[in-house]
Design an enzyme around this catalytic site. Sequence first.
Site, PDB file in Angstrom:
ATOM      1  N   HIS A   1      45.356  70.542  40.109  1.00 11.42           N
ATOM      2  CA  HIS A   1      45.795  69.171  39.827  1.00 11.42           C
ATOM      3  C   HIS A   1      47.265  69.099  40.193  1.00 11.42           C
ATOM      4  O   HIS A   1      48.066  69.921  39.751  1.00 11.42           O
ATOM      5  CB  HIS A   1      45.579  68.868  38.333  1.00 11.42           C
ATOM      6  CG  HIS A   1      46.236  67.590  37.896  1.00 11.42           C
ATOM      7  ND1 HIS A   1      45.621  66.373  37.983  1.00 11.42           N
ATOM      8  CD2 HIS A   1      47.472  67.349  37.391  1.00 11.42           C
ATOM      9  CE1 HIS A   1      46.447  65.432  37.528  1.00 11.42           C
ATOM     10  NE2 HIS A   1      47.577  66.000  37.166  1.00 11.42           N
TER      11      HIS A   1
ATOM     12  N   HIS B   1      49.751  80.515  44.070  1.00  9.12           N
ATOM     13  CA  HIS B   1      49.103  79.886  45.218  1.00  9.12           C
ATOM     14  C   HIS B   1      48.706  80.972  46.217  1.00  9.12           C
ATOM     15  O   HIS B   1      49.539  81.809  46.581  1.00  9.12           O
ATOM     16  CB  HIS B   1      50.043  78.865  45.882  1.00  9.12           C
ATOM     17  CG  HIS B   1      49.402  78.132  47.010  1.00  9.12           C
ATOM     18  ND1 HIS B   1      48.291  77.328  46.840  1.00  9.12           N
ATOM     19  CD2 HIS B   1      49.684  78.113  48.329  1.00  9.12           C
ATOM     20  CE1 HIS B   1      47.926  76.843  48.011  1.00  9.12           C
ATOM     21  NE2 HIS B   1      48.758  77.300  48.934  1.00  9.12           N
TER      22      HIS B   1
ATOM     23  N   LEU C   1      50.776  68.166  39.756  1.00  8.09           N
ATOM     24  CA  LEU C   1      51.617  67.723  38.636  1.00  8.09           C
ATOM     25  C   LEU C   1      52.723  66.804  39.178  1.00  8.09           C
ATOM     26  O   LEU C   1      53.442  67.159  40.103  1.00  8.09           O
ATOM     27  CB  LEU C   1      52.213  68.935  37.926  1.00  8.09           C
ATOM     28  CG  LEU C   1      51.185  69.811  37.192  1.00  8.09           C
ATOM     29  CD1 LEU C   1      51.820  71.127  36.774  1.00  8.09           C
ATOM     30  CD2 LEU C   1      50.612  69.066  35.986  1.00  8.09           C
TER      31      LEU C   1
HETATM   32  C1  GRF Z   1      42.460  81.390  42.967  1.00 11.25           C
HETATM   33  O1  GRF Z   1      42.457  81.667  44.358  1.00 11.25           O
HETATM   34  C2  GRF Z   1      43.658  80.567  42.613  1.00 11.25           C
HETATM   35  O2  GRF Z   1      44.847  80.944  43.266  1.00 11.25           O
HETATM   36  C3  GRF Z   1      43.194  79.236  43.078  1.00 11.25           C
HETATM   37  O3  GRF Z   1      41.905  79.144  42.475  1.00 11.25           O
HETATM   38  C4  GRF Z   1      41.303  80.446  42.610  1.00 11.25           C
HETATM   39  C5  GRF Z   1      40.582  80.818  41.351  1.00 11.25           C
HETATM   40  O4  GRF Z   1      41.514  81.081  40.358  1.00 11.25           O
HETATM   41  N1  GRF Z   1      44.070  78.181  42.741  1.00 11.25           N
HETATM   42  P1  GRF Z   1      41.004  81.509  38.853  1.00 11.25           P
HETATM   43  O5  GRF Z   1      39.943  82.578  39.054  1.00 11.25           O
HETATM   44  O6  GRF Z   1      40.433  80.254  38.232  1.00 11.25           O
HETATM   45  O7  GRF Z   1      42.212  82.025  38.159  1.00 11.25           O
END
Ligand code: GRF
Length: 210
Positions: free
Chosen positions: A103, A124, A105
């Site tokens: 999302h 990221h 911000l």
């Molecule tokens: C990851 O690659 C994260 O960087 C991206 O979503 C993926 C899953 O993250 N934004 P998580 O397993 O929910 O922490």
Amino acid sequence: PNIVVLISGNGSNLQALIDACANHTLPARITHVISNRKSAYGLVRASTASIPTTYHNLVPYKKSHPNSIPTAREQYDTDLASLILSLPAFQKPALIVCAGWMHILTPAFLTPIAEAGIKVINLHPALPGEFAGAEAIKRAWEAGRRGEIKRTGVMVHEVIAEVDAGECVVSREVELREGESLEGLEGRMHEVEHGLIVEGTRRVLEGLGK
Ligand code: GRF
């Protein structure tokens, strides 16, 4: 110090933070987890670790502003900030960590949070200045197959109003491998993420102390 973690999905990065706090490799306490998706498995991970959770739902805002999504999102962000700022003192965070938080911000959130002296960082799965936005891993994998890049990476950065563009706290390169599947790269990237989210959080918390 207290941290609040924002999630949207599986929460594997949240889990890395939970584990690091539990085994004391990260001198912090996760006092609250907030998700913008009700189905986020990360909410289960937080509850399992006895961490209070909140599902902050965008739908009511879209209903109350049917003709203006920007207004709905602005109101959503304003309320998200006040949700965090009204946490009881023992839960009030020094740092907010966006971990798989899908999302954008806006200043409606970032301004009151900054005024309260709370930093926001985001994980990221790309290197600074590359593949900002969603599906970064897939886009890097495709660029690799086209021979455009030889490596991608992961970064933790400070959150500002521009997407995935704040000052980099820490980043790590991930080599692309000839013929590797997208799932293979994703697996290696998530491994790096789980280490970097802890390292990035540690560095920012150490910096706060000074
Ligand atoms: C990851 O690659 C994260 O960087 C991206 O979503 C993926 C899953 O993250 N934004 P998580 O397993 O929910 O922490």
